[in-house]
Write a protein that holds these residues in place. Structure first.
Motif, PDB file in Angstrom:
ATOM      1  N   MET A 294       0.883  -0.995   0.102  1.00 31.87           N
ATOM      2  CA  MET A 294      -0.100  -0.080   0.001  1.00 31.87           C
ATOM      3  C   MET A 294       0.915   1.286   0.010  1.00 31.87           C
ATOM      4  O   MET A 294       2.117   1.157   0.399  1.00 31.87           O
ATOM      5  CB  MET A 294      -0.819  -0.059   1.393  1.00 31.87           C
ATOM      6  CG  MET A 294      -1.884  -1.115   1.321  1.00 31.87           C
ATOM      7  SD  MET A 294      -2.809  -0.747   2.801  1.00 31.87           S
ATOM      8  CE  MET A 294      -3.449  -2.376   3.047  1.00 31.87           C
ATOM      9  N   GLY A 295       0.400   2.411  -0.732  1.00 33.17           N
ATOM     10  CA  GLY A 295       1.002   3.483  -0.304  1.00 33.17           C
ATOM     11  C   GLY A 295      -0.064   4.446   0.345  1.00 33.17           C
ATOM     12  O   GLY A 295      -1.152   4.448   0.046  1.00 33.17           O
ATOM     13  N   ILE A 296       0.521   5.248   1.311  1.00 31.77           N
ATOM     14  CA  ILE A 296      -0.353   6.207   2.077  1.00 31.77           C
ATOM     15  C   ILE A 296       0.193   7.565   2.119  1.00 31.77           C
ATOM     16  O   ILE A 296       1.610   7.654   2.409  1.00 31.77           O
ATOM     17  CB  ILE A 296      -0.615   5.613   3.476  1.00 31.77           C
ATOM     18  CG1 ILE A 296      -1.640   6.357   4.123  1.00 31.77           C
ATOM     19  CG2 ILE A 296       0.721   5.591   4.116  1.00 31.77           C
ATOM     20  CD1 ILE A 296      -2.368   6.005   5.382  1.00 31.77           C
ATOM     21  N   VAL A 297      -0.584   8.636   1.858  1.00 30.57           N
ATOM     22  CA  VAL A 297       0.016   9.923   1.872  1.00 30.57           C
ATOM     23  C   VAL A 297      -0.951  10.731   2.666  1.00 30.57           C
ATOM     24  O   VAL A 297      -2.208  10.587   2.761  1.00 30.57           O
ATOM     25  CB  VAL A 297       0.058  10.516   0.245  1.00 30.57           C
ATOM     26  CG1 VAL A 297       0.419  12.009   0.324  1.00 30.57           C
ATOM     27  CG2 VAL A 297       0.739   9.708  -0.692  1.00 30.57           C
ATOM     28  N   PHE A 298      -0.177  11.634   3.470  1.00 28.99           N
ATOM     29  CA  PHE A 298      -0.929  12.363   4.621  1.00 28.99           C
ATOM     30  C   PHE A 298      -1.135  13.629   4.035  1.00 28.99           C
ATOM     31  O   PHE A 298      -0.398  14.394   3.213  1.00 28.99           O
ATOM     32  CB  PHE A 298      -0.449  12.207   5.730  1.00 28.99           C
ATOM     33  CG  PHE A 298      -0.302  10.715   6.395  1.00 28.99           C
ATOM     34  CD1 PHE A 298      -1.353  10.098   7.037  1.00 28.99           C
ATOM     35  CD2 PHE A 298       0.743  10.134   6.301  1.00 28.99           C
ATOM     36  CE1 PHE A 298      -1.299   8.781   7.546  1.00 28.99           C
ATOM     37  CE2 PHE A 298       0.726   8.919   6.979  1.00 28.99           C
ATOM     38  CZ  PHE A 298      -0.243   8.147   7.456  1.00 28.99           C
ATOM     39  N   GLN A 299      -1.768  14.580   4.885  1.00 29.21           N
ATOM     40  CA  GLN A 299      -2.046  16.127   4.720  1.00 29.21           C
ATOM     41  C   GLN A 299      -0.734  16.529   4.862  1.00 29.21           C
ATOM     42  O   GLN A 299      -0.476  17.461   4.261  1.00 29.21           O
ATOM     43  CB  GLN A 299      -2.912  16.546   5.382  1.00 29.21           C
ATOM     44  CG  GLN A 299      -3.264  16.321   6.664  1.00 29.21           C
ATOM     45  CD  GLN A 299      -4.314  17.022   7.485  1.00 29.21           C
ATOM     46  OE1 GLN A 299      -4.708  18.193   7.373  1.00 29.21           O
ATOM     47  NE2 GLN A 299      -5.380  16.324   7.867  1.00 29.21           N
ATOM     48  N   ALA A 300       0.008  16.201   5.973  1.00 31.75           N
ATOM     49  CA  ALA A 300       1.406  16.628   6.237  1.00 31.75           C
ATOM     50  C   ALA A 300       2.340  15.649   5.270  1.00 31.75           C
ATOM     51  O   ALA A 300       2.347  14.501   5.091  1.00 31.75           O
ATOM     52  CB  ALA A 300       1.976  16.348   7.437  1.00 31.75           C
ATOM     53  N   PHE A 301       3.205  16.359   4.628  1.00 27.54           N
ATOM     54  CA  PHE A 301       4.134  15.917   3.527  1.00 27.54           C
ATOM     55  C   PHE A 301       4.915  14.611   3.936  1.00 27.54           C
ATOM     56  O   PHE A 301       5.187  13.637   3.446  1.00 27.54           O
ATOM     57  CB  PHE A 301       4.942  16.910   2.758  1.00 27.54           C
ATOM     58  CG  PHE A 301       4.165  18.001   2.471  1.00 27.54           C
ATOM     59  CD1 PHE A 301       3.041  18.082   1.945  1.00 27.54           C
ATOM     60  CD2 PHE A 301       4.559  19.280   2.986  1.00 27.54           C
ATOM     61  CE1 PHE A 301       2.233  19.058   1.602  1.00 27.54           C
ATOM     62  CE2 PHE A 301       4.183  20.569   2.647  1.00 27.54           C
ATOM     63  CZ  PHE A 301       2.719  20.602   2.000  1.00 27.54           C
ATOM     64  N   ASN A 302       5.620  14.920   5.285  1.00 32.12           N
ATOM     65  CA  ASN A 302       6.436  14.057   5.978  1.00 32.12           C
ATOM     66  C   ASN A 302       7.521  13.487   5.059  1.00 32.12           C
ATOM     67  O   ASN A 302       8.124  12.201   5.137  1.00 32.12           O
ATOM     68  CB  ASN A 302       5.593  12.459   6.205  1.00 32.12           C
ATOM     69  CG  ASN A 302       4.590  12.909   7.289  1.00 32.12           C
ATOM     70  OD1 ASN A 302       4.559  13.650   8.378  1.00 32.12           O
ATOM     71  ND2 ASN A 302       3.377  12.063   7.372  1.00 32.12           N
ATOM     72  N   LEU A 303       8.301  14.372   4.291  1.00 28.21           N
ATOM     73  CA  LEU A 303       9.487  14.009   3.637  1.00 28.21           C
ATOM     74  C   LEU A 303      10.615  14.293   4.693  1.00 28.21           C
ATOM     75  O   LEU A 303      10.694  15.305   5.415  1.00 28.21           O
ATOM     76  CB  LEU A 303       9.701  15.202   2.492  1.00 28.21           C
ATOM     77  CG  LEU A 303       8.406  15.363   1.358  1.00 28.21           C
ATOM     78  CD1 LEU A 303       8.586  16.270   0.396  1.00 28.21           C
ATOM     79  CD2 LEU A 303       8.329  13.777   0.795  1.00 28.21           C
ATOM     80  N   PHE A 304      11.771  13.632   4.403  1.00 32.55           N
ATOM     81  CA  PHE A 304      12.810  13.782   5.379  1.00 32.55           C
ATOM     82  C   PHE A 304      13.527  15.121   4.697  1.00 32.55           C
ATOM     83  O   PHE A 304      14.137  15.238   3.596  1.00 32.55           O
ATOM     84  CB  PHE A 304      13.763  12.443   5.070  1.00 32.55           C
ATOM     85  CG  PHE A 304      13.084  11.344   5.853  1.00 32.55           C
ATOM     86  CD1 PHE A 304      12.894  11.129   7.262  1.00 32.55           C
ATOM     87  CD2 PHE A 304      12.816  10.172   4.921  1.00 32.55           C
ATOM     88  CE1 PHE A 304      12.292   9.989   7.491  1.00 32.55           C
ATOM     89  CE2 PHE A 304      12.241   8.821   5.187  1.00 32.55           C
ATOM     90  CZ  PHE A 304      11.902   8.730   6.574  1.00 32.55           C
ATOM     91  N   PRO A 305      13.643  15.872   5.822  1.00 33.40           N
ATOM     92  CA  PRO A 305      14.163  17.393   5.412  1.00 33.40           C
ATOM     93  C   PRO A 305      15.827  17.186   4.897  1.00 33.40           C
ATOM     94  O   PRO A 305      16.180  17.967   4.208  1.00 33.40           O
ATOM     95  CB  PRO A 305      13.969  18.147   6.367  1.00 33.40           C
ATOM     96  CG  PRO A 305      14.021  17.216   7.662  1.00 33.40           C
ATOM     97  CD  PRO A 305      13.424  15.879   7.045  1.00 33.40           C
ATOM     98  N   HIS A 306      16.659  16.444   5.258  1.00 30.23           N
ATOM     99  CA  HIS A 306      17.812  16.139   5.070  1.00 30.23           C
ATOM    100  C   HIS A 306      18.122  15.370   3.876  1.00 30.23           C
ATOM    101  O   HIS A 306      19.378  15.194   3.606  1.00 30.23           O
ATOM    102  CB  HIS A 306      18.607  15.515   6.348  1.00 30.23           C
ATOM    103  CG  HIS A 306      18.354  14.109   6.659  1.00 30.23           C
ATOM    104  ND1 HIS A 306      16.929  13.805   7.391  1.00 30.23           N
ATOM    105  CD2 HIS A 306      18.794  12.706   6.501  1.00 30.23           C
ATOM    106  CE1 HIS A 306      16.980  12.598   7.238  1.00 30.23           C
ATOM    107  NE2 HIS A 306      18.008  12.007   6.952  1.00 30.23           N
TER     108      HIS A 306
END
Length: 257
Positions: free
Chosen positions: A91-103
């Motif tokens: 499964m792929g799940i995407v939230f309203q917060a992007f949750n990308l790793f900033p580094h």
């Protein structure tokens, strides 16, 4: 894990039956039944707190269920013997917060799960990532860091990251709610393309016009109950339930203000 339902090819991708979930004794989901066929787009609508996000988190096994079952391609993933990490690979799940790793760069964000979780070699993972970035208009952002992207671009990267593992099912939780209005359009365009490509999706949204356009099935949740379901035409033109009519009227009136 159980394989006794016989779904899979020709059966529903997802089958939720009698799902209950409570927090601190307060029911949040009350006996939810939901079936999602291959290539179907199901939109969950309802007021905040109605249980939409919790339902997605239960499907992805980010929350344990109190009662009921969830089957993915005929296999019961709520069985105690099921490996949640193995289930989430599909499964792929995407939230309203992007949750990308900033580094990490965009490319590294996208290739992390294919390489570390799925065992894909770096060259293959990067080739797939670059293909997706090009497909969704972000080919020039592979080496950028998330803080150099707009909110819409970050959300598109988050969707691409979920797509990179070739999921059987995509779960999208209010993916436009954290965006400025002018950035919503570009993210909705990505979802339109996913639908055109036959992706099976469940999404929660407050964008009623988009829901009416994109959904095959619309489900209205109220107080943790799946109160009504139907085609977009049925739900938006002639809903059966008074509560559905009240909700839609309040949403549409708010948009006119």
């Amino acid at each position: 894990m159980k394989h006794d339902r016989g779904e899979g090819p020709g059966g529903p991708v997802l089958a939720v039956e009698g799902l209950w979930k409570s927090y601190h004794g307060a029911p949040v989901l009350r006996g939810i039944d939901l079936s999602v066929e291959a290539h179907e787009v199901v939109c969950l609508i309802g007021a905040s707190g109605s249980g939409k996000s919790t339902l997605l988190r239960c499907v992805n096994l980010l929350e344990t269920v109190d009662d009921g079952t969830i089957h993915l391609d005929g296999v019961e993933i709520t069985d105690v013997r099921a490996d949640p990490d193995d289930v989430r690979k599909r499964m792929g799940i995407v939230f309203q917060a992007f949750n990308l790793f900033p580094h990490m760069t965009v490319l590294d964000n996208i290739t992390l799960a294919p390489r570390k979780v799925h065992g894909v070699a770096r060259p293959e993972a990067e080739e797939r990532a670059r293909e997706l970035l090009d497909r969704f208009g972000l080919a020039d952002k592979a080496g950028a860091y998330p803080d150099r992207l707009s909110g819409g671009q970050q959300q598109r990267v988050a969707i691409i990251r979920a797509l990179a593992v070739r999921p059987r099912l995509m779960l999208l939780d209010e993916v436009t709610s954290a965006l400025d209005p002018e950035l919503v359009t570009e993210v909705l365009g990505v979802i339109r393309e996913l639908k055109a490509g036959g992706m099976t999706m469940i999404l929660t949204t407050h964008e009623m016009g988009f829901c009416r356009e994109i959904a095959d099935t619309v489900c209205f949740l109220d107080g943790g109950v799946l109160l009504e379901r139907g085609t977009p035409e049925e739900i938006f033109t002639d809903p059966r339930e008074p509560r559905t009519r009240e909700f839609l009227k309040s949403v549409l009136d708010a948009r006119r203000i």
